[in-house]
Design a protein around this motif. Sequence first.
Motif, mmCIF file in Angstrom:
data_model
loop_
_atom_site.group_PDB
_atom_site.id
_atom_site.type_symbol
_atom_site.label_atom_id
_atom_site.label_comp_id
_atom_site.label_asym_id
_atom_site.label_seq_id
_atom_site.Cartn_x
_atom_site.Cartn_y
_atom_site.Cartn_z
ATOM 1 N N GLU A 11 -25.684 128.844 19.147
ATOM 2 C CA GLU A 11 -26.232 128.045 18.051
ATOM 3 C C GLU A 11 -27.002 128.922 17.063
ATOM 4 O O GLU A 11 -26.918 128.728 15.847
ATOM 5 N N GLN A 12 -27.752 129.882 17.583
ATOM 6 C CA GLN A 12 -28.491 130.812 16.720
ATOM 7 C C GLN A 12 -27.528 131.607 15.847
ATOM 8 O O GLN A 12 -27.724 131.724 14.634
ATOM 9 N N LEU A 13 -26.480 132.150 16.434
ATOM 10 C CA LEU A 13 -25.493 132.932 15.688
ATOM 11 C C LEU A 13 -24.840 132.091 14.592
ATOM 12 O O LEU A 13 -24.677 132.546 13.462
ATOM 13 N N LEU A 14 -24.514 130.860 14.902
ATOM 14 C CA LEU A 14 -23.869 129.990 13.914
ATOM 15 C C LEU A 14 -24.752 129.737 12.701
ATOM 16 O O LEU A 14 -24.256 129.565 11.586
ATOM 17 N N ARG A 15 -26.078 129.750 12.890
ATOM 18 C CA ARG A 15 -26.990 129.560 11.750
ATOM 19 C C ARG A 15 -26.939 130.733 10.774
ATOM 20 O O ARG A 15 -27.274 130.591 9.606
ATOM 21 N N TYR A 16 -26.542 131.902 11.246
ATOM 22 C CA TYR A 16 -26.504 133.090 10.392
ATOM 23 C C TYR A 16 -25.212 133.213 9.599
ATOM 24 O O TYR A 16 -25.109 134.012 8.686
ATOM 25 N N LEU A 17 -24.207 132.444 9.969
ATOM 26 C CA LEU A 17 -22.888 132.586 9.355
ATOM 27 C C LEU A 17 -22.741 131.724 8.114
ATOM 28 O O LEU A 17 -23.392 130.698 7.972
ATOM 29 N N THR A 18 -21.869 132.165 7.234
ATOM 30 C CA THR A 18 -21.508 131.390 6.051
ATOM 31 C C THR A 18 -20.030 131.040 6.159
ATOM 32 O O THR A 18 -19.317 131.544 7.041
ATOM 33 N N TRP A 19 -19.551 130.243 5.248
ATOM 34 C CA TRP A 19 -18.148 129.828 5.292
ATOM 35 C C TRP A 19 -17.191 130.997 5.110
ATOM 36 O O TRP A 19 -16.027 130.919 5.487
ATOM 37 N N ARG A 20 -17.671 132.120 4.562
ATOM 38 C CA ARG A 20 -16.808 133.273 4.323
ATOM 39 C C ARG A 20 -16.702 134.212 5.518
ATOM 40 O O ARG A 20 -15.858 135.085 5.546
ATOM 41 N N ASP A 21 -17.564 134.041 6.512
ATOM 42 C CA ASP A 21 -17.571 134.938 7.674
ATOM 43 C C ASP A 21 -16.444 134.584 8.636
ATOM 44 O O ASP A 21 -16.278 133.424 9.008
ATOM 45 N N SER A 22 -15.674 135.596 9.027
ATOM 46 C CA SER A 22 -14.574 135.348 9.954
ATOM 47 C C SER A 22 -14.602 136.261 11.177
ATOM 48 O O SER A 22 -13.931 135.996 12.159
ATOM 49 N N LYS A 23 -15.391 137.316 11.118
ATOM 50 C CA LYS A 23 -15.488 138.252 12.241
ATOM 51 C C LYS A 23 -16.919 138.221 12.764
ATOM 52 O O LYS A 23 -17.859 138.661 12.105
ATOM 53 N N THR A 24 -17.079 137.702 13.976
ATOM 54 C CA THR A 24 -18.412 137.569 14.554
ATOM 55 C C THR A 24 -18.333 137.688 16.066
ATOM 56 O O THR A 24 -17.263 137.515 16.653
ATOM 57 N N ALA A 25 -19.470 137.998 16.689
ATOM 58 C CA ALA A 25 -19.499 138.133 18.146
ATOM 59 C C ALA A 25 -20.901 137.891 18.675
ATOM 60 O O ALA A 25 -21.894 138.086 17.976
ATOM 61 N N LEU A 26 -20.932 137.474 19.907
ATOM 62 C CA LEU A 26 -22.177 137.368 20.657
ATOM 63 C C LEU A 26 -22.092 138.431 21.739
ATOM 64 O O LEU A 26 -21.224 138.356 22.614
ATOM 65 N N LEU A 27 -22.933 139.469 21.646
ATOM 66 C CA LEU A 27 -22.926 140.555 22.627
ATOM 67 C C LEU A 27 -23.912 140.215 23.737
ATOM 68 O O LEU A 27 -25.102 140.053 23.489
ATOM 69 N N ILE A 28 -23.406 140.105 24.952
ATOM 70 C CA ILE A 28 -24.237 139.753 26.096
ATOM 71 C C ILE A 28 -24.409 140.983 26.974
ATOM 72 O O ILE A 28 -23.428 141.575 27.433
#
Length: 104
Positions: free
Chosen positions: A76-93
């Motif tokens: 949920e935190q990561l999704l708050r940082y994204l915009t509609w233009r972002d397509s490459k994202t990751a959650l590093l655990i």
Amino acid sequence: MQLAGGRRLSTRALDEEALRNLVLVSLNCQYEGRATGETFRNKGKTDINIKEKNRAAFVAECKIWKGRKNFTAAIEQLLRYLTWRDSKTALLIFSRNGDFKGVL
């Protein structure tokens, strides 16, 4: 992590920020300084941001594994940082569990 001379680097004592910085060092070797940490994005600051042509090419959030509930909150935190233009994202655990299959 293996160091020169066969010595090993212990990351067990490192906190989330220090672990993120190790990842940023590697990314900046490849992306020539365009990978930044604690970068303002949309509604907060993301842990890793790689810019290409004045826009985010990659956005990531880093977390130390502390259970399923914290994992959901991290998404949920990561999704708050994204915009509609972002397509490459990751959650590093980062997991300190000896039995990683249990985490999966």
